[in-house]
Design an enzyme around this catalytic site. Sequence first.
Site, PDB file in Angstrom:
ATOM      1  N   LEU A   1       0.703  -1.484   0.000  1.00  0.00           N
ATOM      2  CA  LEU A   1      -0.212   0.158   0.067  1.00  0.00           C
ATOM      3  C   LEU A   1       0.791   1.262   0.007  1.00  0.00           C
ATOM      4  O   LEU A   1       0.425   2.390  -0.606  1.00  0.00           O
ATOM      5  CB  LEU A   1      -0.774  -0.062   1.217  1.00  0.00           C
ATOM      6  CG  LEU A   1      -2.300  -0.857   1.233  1.00  0.00           C
ATOM      7  CD1 LEU A   1      -2.085  -2.325   0.702  1.00  0.00           C
ATOM      8  CD2 LEU A   1      -3.117  -0.487   2.297  1.00  0.00           C
ATOM      9  N   GLY A   2       1.878   1.154   0.727  1.00  0.00           N
ATOM     10  CA  GLY A   2       2.696   2.360   0.709  1.00  0.00           C
ATOM     11  C   GLY A   2       4.145   2.286   1.592  1.00  0.00           C
ATOM     12  O   GLY A   2       4.050   1.326   2.244  1.00  0.00           O
TER      13      GLY A   2
ATOM     14  N   THR B   1      -4.025   5.274   4.414  1.00  0.00           N
ATOM     15  CA  THR B   1      -2.464   5.153   4.137  1.00  0.00           C
ATOM     16  C   THR B   1      -1.717   6.009   3.873  1.00  0.00           C
ATOM     17  O   THR B   1      -0.746   6.413   4.683  1.00  0.00           O
ATOM     18  CB  THR B   1      -2.559   4.046   2.839  1.00  0.00           C
ATOM     19  OG1 THR B   1      -3.327   2.823   2.901  1.00  0.00           O
ATOM     20  CG2 THR B   1      -0.873   3.729   2.359  1.00  0.00           C
TER      21      THR B   1
ATOM     22  N   GLU C   1       1.433   6.845   6.773  1.00  0.00           N
ATOM     23  CA  GLU C   1       2.869   6.909   6.068  1.00  0.00           C
ATOM     24  C   GLU C   1       3.352   8.454   6.342  1.00  0.00           C
ATOM     25  O   GLU C   1       4.746   8.632   6.745  1.00  0.00           O
ATOM     26  CB  GLU C   1       2.885   6.592   4.526  1.00  0.00           C
ATOM     27  CG  GLU C   1       2.526   5.419   4.301  1.00  0.00           C
ATOM     28  CD  GLU C   1       3.395   4.034   4.624  1.00  0.00           C
ATOM     29  OE1 GLU C   1       4.432   4.583   5.237  1.00  0.00           O
ATOM     30  OE2 GLU C   1       3.031   3.089   4.732  1.00  0.00           O
TER      31      GLU C   1
ATOM     32  N   HIS D   1       5.121   8.314   9.828  1.00  0.00           N
ATOM     33  CA  HIS D   1       6.115   7.941   9.752  1.00  0.00           C
ATOM     34  C   HIS D   1       7.118   9.044   9.226  1.00  0.00           C
ATOM     35  O   HIS D   1       8.312   9.209   9.745  1.00  0.00           O
ATOM     36  CB  HIS D   1       6.448   6.723   8.677  1.00  0.00           C
ATOM     37  CG  HIS D   1       6.034   5.523   9.095  1.00  0.00           C
ATOM     38  ND1 HIS D   1       6.201   4.812  10.547  1.00  0.00           N
ATOM     39  CD2 HIS D   1       5.161   4.605   8.368  1.00  0.00           C
ATOM     40  CE1 HIS D   1       5.650   3.852  10.452  1.00  0.00           C
ATOM     41  NE2 HIS D   1       5.035   3.471   9.440  1.00  0.00           N
TER      42      HIS D   1
ATOM     43  N   HIS E   1       5.802   2.434  14.211  1.00  0.00           N
ATOM     44  CA  HIS E   1       4.208   1.703  14.379  1.00  0.00           C
ATOM     45  C   HIS E   1       3.852   1.650  15.786  1.00  0.00           C
ATOM     46  O   HIS E   1       4.748   1.403  16.834  1.00  0.00           O
ATOM     47  CB  HIS E   1       4.458   0.421  13.713  1.00  0.00           C
ATOM     48  CG  HIS E   1       4.407   0.279  12.199  1.00  0.00           C
ATOM     49  ND1 HIS E   1       5.242  -0.505  11.694  1.00  0.00           N
ATOM     50  CD2 HIS E   1       3.601   1.066  11.407  1.00  0.00           C
ATOM     51  CE1 HIS E   1       5.415  -0.137  10.284  1.00  0.00           C
ATOM     52  NE2 HIS E   1       4.196   0.526   9.952  1.00  0.00           N
TER      53      HIS E   1
ATOM     54  N   ASP F   1       7.110   2.091  20.809  1.00  0.00           N
ATOM     55  CA  ASP F   1       7.095   3.168  19.653  1.00  0.00           C
ATOM     56  C   ASP F   1       7.680   4.280  20.176  1.00  0.00           C
ATOM     57  O   ASP F   1       7.523   5.163  19.480  1.00  0.00           O
ATOM     58  CB  ASP F   1       5.757   3.160  19.304  1.00  0.00           C
ATOM     59  CG  ASP F   1       4.741   3.603  20.416  1.00  0.00           C
ATOM     60  OD1 ASP F   1       5.181   3.718  21.544  1.00  0.00           O
ATOM     61  OD2 ASP F   1       3.585   3.934  19.827  1.00  0.00           O
TER      62      ASP F   1
ATOM     63  N   VAL G   1       6.398   6.243  22.751  1.00  0.00           N
ATOM     64  CA  VAL G   1       5.266   6.805  22.959  1.00  0.00           C
ATOM     65  C   VAL G   1       4.897   6.482  24.330  1.00  0.00           C
ATOM     66  O   VAL G   1       4.573   5.256  24.218  1.00  0.00           O
ATOM     67  CB  VAL G   1       4.307   7.203  22.044  1.00  0.00           C
ATOM     68  CG1 VAL G   1       3.286   7.995  22.352  1.00  0.00           C
ATOM     69  CG2 VAL G   1       4.999   7.476  20.720  1.00  0.00           C
TER      70      VAL G   1
ATOM     71  N   THR H   1       0.923   5.372  24.346  1.00  0.00           N
ATOM     72  CA  THR H   1       0.265   4.284  23.542  1.00  0.00           C
ATOM     73  C   THR H   1       0.608   3.052  24.489  1.00  0.00           C
ATOM     74  O   THR H   1       1.707   2.808  24.671  1.00  0.00           O
ATOM     75  CB  THR H   1       0.991   4.268  22.357  1.00  0.00           C
ATOM     76  OG1 THR H   1       2.388   4.254  22.481  1.00  0.00           O
ATOM     77  CG2 THR H   1       0.477   5.451  21.563  1.00  0.00           C
TER      78      THR H   1
END
Length: 353
Positions: A226-227, A262, A266, A269, A275, A286, A288, A291
Amino acid sequence: MKKLIFSLAILALAVVACQPNSDDVVPNQEATTIDMSDFYVYTYSDLEKPSRDAKNNKCQTMKVLNRQLKEDPGLENRMFDIEKHTRTYIYFKGKPKNPGGGGGGTTPTPTPTPYIGTITIPVVVNILEDPAHPVTQAHIDSQIAILNADFNNNNPNTDGVPSEFADLVADTEITFTLAAINRKASITSEWGTRDAMKLVSEGGIDATDPTNYLNIWVCEIGGGILGYAQFPGGTLATDGVVIGSDYFGENAAGGVYGHGRTTTHEVGHWLNLRHIWGDGRCRQDDFVADTPSSDGANYGCPSYPTVNCKSNDMTMNYMDYVDDNCMYMFSNGQNDRMRAIFATEGPRESFVQ
């Protein structure tokens, strides 16, 4: 004996002289150490079995990063420095410049000056046109609108966020504007992930001033992908994100991935987000704080709660792998990471200078 008494008297005077006067300003001596012990760049993504299923190949960013790290010996150090800058920014966020008070406090680590207010990112869309997978003006306009909704907490699905995460939903105050569209006819059926679409010399389209524009390449990547994106710190000539033609904007051809998320993922990122599961097991993070830990991606439209690593997954986060309509939030901690790269000496400071 007199010498001993004299020596003791001198020692007593020295001790008294070293004691601070109650009227003196005492500098804050607290050392600031930014812990980088958990920092990582390489991941296990290369161990995953290749698949042409879009669900499994949703994002190739970490595999591309692994390749770039092998090809560019200096990239790991640059990413380390960017991460340390980010953590320093987050550490000092909201703290006074002189925490000791009275003007005498010291800050052992240079404090990045935050950028306050809305950040406007001009976007250049580079399209390698495949007649079988058209990218229309409507696709482009809808994608810019989706980015603005997602990064400014205007995704209508956010009303469904569980109460556990309701106070963590962020408005990043990042706005995207369409600056230019570059189109080029393409006979390449699969561009792959080695950045050929980003170079005229390889039949693609060169980036437009990556220090001041977000470049998005839209093409047939192939392999069900997808990307993918490039993190801050990479080579300028390839800086930006790549999106499969069917997954750009509101696009019926993209199915459950045809609602523009998507690109939101991206661009996350590109703004230095990992992720949400950290591309590892429960102890790989990640970076963070707000999360929850997890040990892998979520797919489809998971029910709440989905429990991994003894906590409820934030499956609705844009940095997971769920269907487009089931992702609808960034967290406050992710917002801090994104804002950090626009701070003084941040890797994308040029966008706000």
